[in-house]
Design a protein around this motif. Structure first.
Motif, PDB file in Angstrom:
ATOM      1  N   THR A  57       2.951 -13.760  15.462  1.00 23.42           N
ATOM      2  CA  THR A  57       4.401 -13.572  15.404  1.00 23.42           C
ATOM      3  C   THR A  57       4.728 -12.434  14.442  1.00 23.42           C
ATOM      4  N   GLY A  58       5.973 -11.988  14.464  1.00 26.77           N
ATOM      5  CA  GLY A  58       6.427 -10.958  13.554  1.00 26.77           C
ATOM      6  C   GLY A  58       6.907 -11.536  12.238  1.00 26.77           C
ATOM      7  N   PRO A  59       7.137 -10.664  11.275  1.00 24.63           N
ATOM      8  CA  PRO A  59       7.022  -9.209  11.364  1.00 24.63           C
ATOM      9  C   PRO A  59       5.567  -8.740  11.436  1.00 24.63           C
ATOM     10  N   VAL A  60       5.349  -7.720  12.282  1.00 26.40           N
ATOM     11  CA  VAL A  60       4.011  -7.210  12.567  1.00 26.40           C
ATOM     12  C   VAL A  60       3.886  -5.773  12.056  1.00 26.40           C
ATOM     13  N   LEU A  61       2.725  -5.459  11.492  1.00 29.40           N
ATOM     14  CA  LEU A  61       2.381  -4.083  11.155  1.00 29.40           C
ATOM     15  C   LEU A  61       1.405  -3.566  12.197  1.00 29.40           C
ATOM     16  N   LEU A  77       6.212  -7.973  25.129  1.00 28.73           N
ATOM     17  CA  LEU A  77       5.846  -9.391  25.123  1.00 28.73           C
ATOM     18  C   LEU A  77       6.808 -10.228  24.277  1.00 28.73           C
ATOM     19  N   GLY A  78       7.803  -9.561  23.689  1.00 29.03           N
ATOM     20  CA  GLY A  78       8.838 -10.266  22.949  1.00 29.03           C
ATOM     21  C   GLY A  78       8.562 -10.464  21.476  1.00 29.03           C
ATOM     22  N   VAL A  79       7.551  -9.770  20.942  1.00 25.20           N
ATOM     23  CA  VAL A  79       7.223  -9.898  19.520  1.00 25.20           C
ATOM     24  C   VAL A  79       7.997  -8.851  18.720  1.00 25.20           C
ATOM     25  N   HIS A  80       8.640  -9.255  17.656  1.00 26.23           N
ATOM     26  CA  HIS A  80       9.399  -8.343  16.811  1.00 26.23           C
ATOM     27  C   HIS A  80       9.694  -9.039  15.491  1.00 26.23           C
ATOM     28  N   PRO A  81      10.112  -8.323  14.438  1.00 27.44           N
ATOM     29  CA  PRO A  81      10.138  -6.869  14.344  1.00 27.44           C
ATOM     30  C   PRO A  81       8.736  -6.303  14.166  1.00 27.44           C
ATOM     31  N   SER A 107       0.540   6.930   6.193  1.00 26.57           N
ATOM     32  CA  SER A 107      -0.387   6.506   5.158  1.00 26.57           C
ATOM     33  C   SER A 107      -1.810   6.550   5.669  1.00 26.57           C
ATOM     34  N   ASP A 108      -2.742   6.780   4.761  1.00 21.43           N
ATOM     35  CA  ASP A 108      -4.171   6.707   5.032  1.00 21.43           C
ATOM     36  C   ASP A 108      -4.623   5.287   4.690  1.00 21.43           C
ATOM     37  N   ILE A 109      -5.008   4.506   5.690  1.00 21.74           N
ATOM     38  CA  ILE A 109      -5.307   3.097   5.434  1.00 21.74           C
ATOM     39  C   ILE A 109      -6.638   2.894   4.719  1.00 21.74           C
ATOM     40  N   THR A 110      -7.398   3.963   4.505  1.00 21.27           N
ATOM     41  CA  THR A 110      -8.602   3.819   3.689  1.00 21.27           C
ATOM     42  C   THR A 110      -8.259   3.796   2.205  1.00 21.27           C
ATOM     43  N   GLN A 111      -6.989   4.013   1.896  1.00 19.33           N
ATOM     44  CA  GLN A 111      -6.485   3.960   0.528  1.00 19.33           C
ATOM     45  C   GLN A 111      -5.467   2.823   0.415  1.00 19.33           C
ATOM     46  N   PRO A 112      -5.164   2.370  -0.807  1.00 21.89           N
ATOM     47  CA  PRO A 112      -4.132   1.332  -0.947  1.00 21.89           C
ATOM     48  C   PRO A 112      -2.848   1.722  -0.221  1.00 21.89           C
ATOM     49  N   ILE A 113      -2.245   0.764   0.462  1.00 22.43           N
ATOM     50  CA  ILE A 113      -1.106   1.025   1.337  1.00 22.43           C
ATOM     51  C   ILE A 113       0.201   0.681   0.638  1.00 22.43           C
ATOM     52  N   ALA A 114       1.140   1.603   0.683  1.00 21.62           N
ATOM     53  CA  ALA A 114       2.491   1.357   0.163  1.00 21.62           C
ATOM     54  C   ALA A 114       3.437   1.197   1.345  1.00 21.62           C
ATOM     55  N   THR A 115       4.047   0.030   1.481  1.00 17.70           N
ATOM     56  CA  THR A 115       4.971  -0.227   2.587  1.00 17.70           C
ATOM     57  C   THR A 115       6.344  -0.661   2.066  1.00 17.70           C
ATOM     58  N   LYS A 116       6.721  -0.147   0.895  1.00 16.34           N
ATOM     59  CA  LYS A 116       8.043  -0.457   0.328  1.00 16.34           C
ATOM     60  C   LYS A 116       8.269  -1.964   0.196  1.00 16.34           C
ATOM     61  N   ASN A 117       7.191  -2.649  -0.230  1.00 22.34           N
ATOM     62  CA  ASN A 117       7.241  -4.082  -0.507  1.00 22.34           C
ATOM     63  C   ASN A 117       7.415  -4.962   0.728  1.00 22.34           C
ATOM     64  N   HIS A 118       7.254  -4.395   1.916  1.00 18.55           N
ATOM     65  CA  HIS A 118       7.228  -5.242   3.108  1.00 18.55           C
ATOM     66  C   HIS A 118       5.897  -5.994   3.134  1.00 18.55           C
ATOM     67  N   SER A 119       5.927  -7.230   3.621  1.00 15.04           N
ATOM     68  CA  SER A 119       4.697  -7.965   3.877  1.00 15.04           C
ATOM     69  C   SER A 119       4.778  -8.530   5.282  1.00 15.04           C
ATOM     70  N   TYR A 120       3.619  -8.771   5.883  1.00 17.65           N
ATOM     71  CA  TYR A 120       3.567  -9.001   7.321  1.00 17.65           C
ATOM     72  C   TYR A 120       2.925 -10.321   7.689  1.00 17.65           C
ATOM     73  N   GLN A 121       3.492 -10.943   8.719  1.00 14.30           N
ATOM     74  CA  GLN A 121       2.943 -12.176   9.273  1.00 14.30           C
ATOM     75  C   GLN A 121       1.925 -11.873  10.365  1.00 14.30           C
TER      76      GLN A 121
END
Length: 209
Positions: A57-61, A77-81, A107-121
């Protein structure tokens, strides 16, 4: 990097972050016609369906979102955001026009990722873990931006799986992930032709503890 017209063989030969940026900047506008449609690239749809089937389920990265093919499949398939992350600004520019992503991050995912404090399910990736610079250690950075209990569906080129010893990485993660399953999938559909038409992938699904 080789200045020839972008193609799959060049993509498979990438070695550095800069090589990736240059290739995909040159390929972005023609990527879906030259590659995805021409080679019957079905992997994004497979990853999206596997993610849904596992209860994702979302939120998805959408990791290595490119022009948004996997995100588009997931949205249908109806998954969001859904948020998108990719190394290439040019590819994300194309993806943004699909109007399926809430946020887009370069972003380069081989380095620590900054997503403006978003976290994902949920975290999906289609075609990012392939020949090139993205190896198994990048999974640590994906875990860092996901919630406890988050669902993962990550496609890994089968040759890359063995070359980079992904199995050792998953063994090392046994205390922080659960329900690991490995799904063998075809990367290209029945209409694909050429030397890579029979390439296979492994979609690793699991949950973060």
């Amino acid at each position: 990097m080789n200045k020839n017209k972008p193609n799959l063989n060049l993509a498979y030969s990438l070695e550095t972050v800069q090589d990736n940026r240059e290739l995909y900047a040159a390929w972005a506008n023609d990527y879906e016609n030259d590659f995805a449609s021409a080679l019957d690239y079905v992997l994004p749809n497979r990853v999206a369906q596997i993610f849904l089937d596992m209860g994702g389920t979302g939120p998805v990265l959408d990791v290595g979102a490119g022009t948004g093919l996997a995100g588009q499949a997931l949205a249908k398939l109806g998954v969001h955001p859904i948020d998108a992350i990719d190394l290439s600004d040019a590819m994300l520019d194309v993806a943004s026009k699909k109007k399926i992503y809430r946020n887009l991050f370069t972003s380069d995912i081989t380095q620590p990722i900054a997503t403006k404090n978003h976290s994902y399910q949920g975290v999906i990736s289609s075609g990012t873990f392939t020949h090139g610079h993205v190896g198994p250690n990048a999974i640590d950075n994906l875990l860092s931006v996901s919630r406890g209990g988050a669902y993962f569906a990550l496609s890994i080129n089968k040759n890359h799986w063995f070359e980079k010893e992904f199995v050792k990485k998953f063994e090392a993660l046994k205390d922080v992930i659960e329900n690991l399953l490995l799904h063998n999938v075809e990367i290209y559909g029945e209409n694909s032709k050429g030397e890579h038409c029979n390439d296979l992938g492994i979609v690793a699904t699991f949950r973060k503890v």
